[in-house]
Write a protein that holds these residues in place. Structure first.
Motif, PDB file in Angstrom:
ATOM      1  N   GLU A 153       0.808  -1.221   0.000  1.00  0.00           N
ATOM      2  CA  GLU A 153       0.000   0.000   0.000  1.00  0.00           C
ATOM      3  C   GLU A 153       0.844   1.276   0.000  1.00  0.00           C
ATOM      4  N   LEU A 154       1.841   1.361   0.861  1.00  0.00           N
ATOM      5  CA  LEU A 154       2.701   2.548   0.911  1.00  0.00           C
ATOM      6  C   LEU A 154       3.424   2.729  -0.422  1.00  0.00           C
ATOM      7  N   TYR A 155       4.028   1.687  -0.920  1.00  0.00           N
ATOM      8  CA  TYR A 155       4.751   1.771  -2.184  1.00  0.00           C
ATOM      9  C   TYR A 155       3.828   2.225  -3.319  1.00  0.00           C
ATOM     10  N   GLU A 156       2.655   1.595  -3.425  1.00  0.00           N
ATOM     11  CA  GLU A 156       1.722   1.947  -4.501  1.00  0.00           C
ATOM     12  C   GLU A 156       1.256   3.397  -4.383  1.00  0.00           C
ATOM     13  N   ALA A 157       0.971   3.835  -3.162  1.00  0.00           N
ATOM     14  CA  ALA A 157       0.515   5.214  -2.947  1.00  0.00           C
ATOM     15  C   ALA A 157       1.606   6.211  -3.322  1.00  0.00           C
ATOM     16  N   MET A 158       2.820   5.942  -2.889  1.00  0.00           N
ATOM     17  CA  MET A 158       3.903   6.885  -3.178  1.00  0.00           C
ATOM     18  C   MET A 158       4.339   6.824  -4.638  1.00  0.00           C
ATOM     19  N   ARG A 159       4.175   5.686  -5.285  1.00  0.00           N
ATOM     20  CA  ARG A 159       4.422   5.629  -6.738  1.00  0.00           C
ATOM     21  C   ARG A 159       3.407   6.521  -7.451  1.00  0.00           C
ATOM     22  N   MET A 160       2.160   6.484  -6.990  1.00  0.00           N
ATOM     23  CA  MET A 160       1.119   7.348  -7.546  1.00  0.00           C
ATOM     24  C   MET A 160       1.481   8.818  -7.331  1.00  0.00           C
ATOM     25  N   VAL A 161       1.983   9.141  -6.143  1.00  0.00           N
ATOM     26  CA  VAL A 161       2.401  10.512  -5.845  1.00  0.00           C
ATOM     27  C   VAL A 161       3.531  10.923  -6.792  1.00  0.00           C
ATOM     28  N   ALA A 162       4.491  10.042  -7.003  1.00  0.00           N
ATOM     29  CA  ALA A 162       5.607  10.349  -7.903  1.00  0.00           C
ATOM     30  C   ALA A 162       5.116  10.611  -9.327  1.00  0.00           C
ATOM     31  N   GLU A 163       4.090   9.867  -9.747  1.00  0.00           N
ATOM     32  CA  GLU A 163       3.597   9.975 -11.123  1.00  0.00           C
ATOM     33  C   GLU A 163       2.608  11.123 -11.319  1.00  0.00           C
ATOM     34  N   THR A 164       1.788  11.420 -10.286  1.00  0.00           N
ATOM     35  CA  THR A 164       0.689  12.374 -10.467  1.00  0.00           C
ATOM     36  C   THR A 164       0.715  13.558  -9.511  1.00  0.00           C
ATOM     37  N   GLY A 165       1.495  13.462  -8.435  1.00  0.00           N
ATOM     38  CA  GLY A 165       1.505  14.512  -7.411  1.00  0.00           C
ATOM     39  C   GLY A 165       0.387  14.356  -6.395  1.00  0.00           C
ATOM     40  N   LYS A 166      -0.459  13.351  -6.584  1.00  0.00           N
ATOM     41  CA  LYS A 166      -1.603  13.122  -5.695  1.00  0.00           C
ATOM     42  C   LYS A 166      -1.550  11.706  -5.136  1.00  0.00           C
ATOM     43  N   GLY A 167      -2.031  11.562  -3.880  1.00  0.00           N
ATOM     44  CA  GLY A 167      -2.130  10.255  -3.264  1.00  0.00           C
ATOM     45  C   GLY A 167      -3.530   9.683  -3.405  1.00  0.00           C
ATOM     46  N   PRO A 168      -3.710   8.415  -3.070  1.00  0.00           N
ATOM     47  CA  PRO A 168      -5.018   7.782  -3.183  1.00  0.00           C
ATOM     48  C   PRO A 168      -6.014   8.356  -2.179  1.00  0.00           C
ATOM     49  N   GLU A 169      -7.272   8.446  -2.596  1.00  0.00           N
ATOM     50  CA  GLU A 169      -8.306   8.948  -1.690  1.00  0.00           C
ATOM     51  C   GLU A 169      -8.531   8.002  -0.528  1.00  0.00           C
ATOM     52  N   HIS A 170      -8.521   6.685  -0.800  1.00  0.00           N
ATOM     53  CA  HIS A 170      -8.743   5.698   0.262  1.00  0.00           C
ATOM     54  C   HIS A 170      -7.402   5.262   0.838  1.00  0.00           C
ATOM     55  N   GLN A 171      -7.263   5.431   2.145  1.00  0.00           N
ATOM     56  CA  GLN A 171      -6.042   5.037   2.847  1.00  0.00           C
ATOM     57  C   GLN A 171      -6.429   4.367   4.153  1.00  0.00           C
ATOM     58  N   VAL A 172      -5.694   3.332   4.509  1.00  0.00           N
ATOM     59  CA  VAL A 172      -5.909   2.643   5.773  1.00  0.00           C
ATOM     60  C   VAL A 172      -4.809   3.099   6.726  1.00  0.00           C
ATOM     61  N   ALA A 173      -5.211   3.583   7.890  1.00  0.00           N
ATOM     62  CA  ALA A 173      -4.239   4.104   8.858  1.00  0.00           C
ATOM     63  C   ALA A 173      -3.249   3.036   9.290  1.00  0.00           C
ATOM     64  N   SER A 174      -2.046   3.476   9.559  1.00  0.00           N
ATOM     65  CA  SER A 174      -1.025   2.602  10.121  1.00  0.00           C
ATOM     66  C   SER A 174      -1.430   2.222  11.539  1.00  0.00           C
ATOM     67  N   MET A 175      -0.794   1.202  12.076  1.00  0.00           N
ATOM     68  CA  MET A 175      -1.017   0.814  13.463  1.00  0.00           C
ATOM     69  C   MET A 175       0.336   0.427  14.038  1.00  0.00           C
ATOM     70  N   GLY A 176       0.557   0.794  15.294  1.00  0.00           N
ATOM     71  CA  GLY A 176       1.817   0.432  15.916  1.00  0.00           C
ATOM     72  C   GLY A 176       1.848   0.829  17.363  1.00  0.00           C
ATOM     73  N   CYS A 177       3.027   0.769  17.942  1.00  0.00           N
ATOM     74  CA  CYS A 177       3.221   1.170  19.340  1.00  0.00           C
ATOM     75  C   CYS A 177       3.168   2.695  19.425  1.00  0.00           C
ATOM     76  N   SER A 178       2.647   3.193  20.502  1.00  0.00           N
ATOM     77  CA  SER A 178       2.607   4.648  20.683  1.00  0.00           C
ATOM     78  C   SER A 178       4.034   5.186  20.786  1.00  0.00           C
ATOM     79  N   ILE A 179       4.211   6.418  20.340  1.00  0.00           N
ATOM     80  CA  ILE A 179       5.503   7.074  20.552  1.00  0.00           C
ATOM     81  C   ILE A 179       5.694   7.214  22.056  1.00  0.00           C
ATOM     82  N   LYS A 180       6.885   6.930  22.513  1.00  0.00           N
ATOM     83  CA  LYS A 180       7.183   6.981  23.952  1.00  0.00           C
ATOM     84  C   LYS A 180       7.623   8.393  24.311  1.00  0.00           C
ATOM     85  N   TRP A 181       6.638   9.184  24.753  1.00  0.00           N
ATOM     86  CA  TRP A 181       6.874  10.596  25.075  1.00  0.00           C
ATOM     87  C   TRP A 181       7.590  10.737  26.407  1.00  0.00           C
ATOM     88  N   LYS A 182       8.408  11.759  26.499  1.00  0.00           N
ATOM     89  CA  LYS A 182       9.087  12.077  27.747  1.00  0.00           C
ATOM     90  C   LYS A 182       8.082  12.613  28.745  1.00  0.00           C
TER      91      LYS A 182
END
Length: 184
Positions: A153-182
């Motif tokens: 998904e990331l690769y395809e979206a950024m390839r689209m950005v490289a080709e057209t300057g625009k990203g896909p309308e539909h995107q699925v949010a990333s998921m991961g560990c929270s940033i460990k804030w001070k």
């Protein structure tokens, strides 16, 4: 605890920064930016979500660099509370996985705050004008890597950005560990 960032705010302008890299030099956004776009990735060394896909992150970043997309990874975690995310450990991580992009240390956490980064991994894909076009996931992986043939998904979206300057309308949010804030 798993965290997901908000959806893409199309057109939001990248915030400038200069951060030290594991390669011994300081990097600014303008030095990272590619002629066809820029990918800023918030990652860290200890997160199981990042570790399950670090080989895919490196693969896709390299493929995007070949398309004219500049790329950098930033670690913003509190290294006092999480020493495995400290600068020396970051240097080892970059070498171990043969990063083709700068791995930067946001010790003050100011860059993560300016970008609104919430988790690791958190991907910010910008067009050539440094306008946000992608804030989605790498692929369908979670704490465990998805099947090897999963849609990139990331690769395809950024390839689209490289080709057209625009990203896909539909995107699925990333998921991961929270940033460990001070602590405040």
């Amino acid at each position: 605890m798993a965290v997901s960032p908000p959806v893409c705010e199309f057109g939001w302008k990248a915030v400038d920064f200069t951060l030290p890299g594991t390669d011994g030099r300081d990097w600014s956004l303008s030095e990272i930016a590619g002629p066809k776009g820029t990918l800023i990735m918030f990652i860290c060394n200890h997160c199981p979500y990042v570790q399950s896909v670090i080989d895919r992150i490196v693969r896709d970043a390299k493929a995007l660099q070949d398309l004219g997309i500049g790329a950098a990874a930033i670690s913003s975690n509190d290294a006092l509370a999480y020493p495995q995310d400290g600068f020396d450990a970051m240097k080892s991580e970059a070498v171990r996985h043969a990063f083709t992009f700068p791995y930067l240390y946001d010790e003050s956490q100011a860059v993560a705050k300016a970008y609104g980064a919430t988790c690791t991994p958190d991907f910010f894909g910008f067009n050539a004008a440094l306008e946000l076009q992608y804030r989605g996931r790498l692929d369908a992986s979670g704490r465990q890597a998805a099947a090897p043939d999963v849609r990139r998904e990331l690769y395809e979206a950024m390839r689209m950005v490289a080709e057209t300057g625009k990203g896909p309308e539909h995107q699925v949010a990333s998921m991961g560990c929270s940033i460990k804030w001070k602590a405040a």
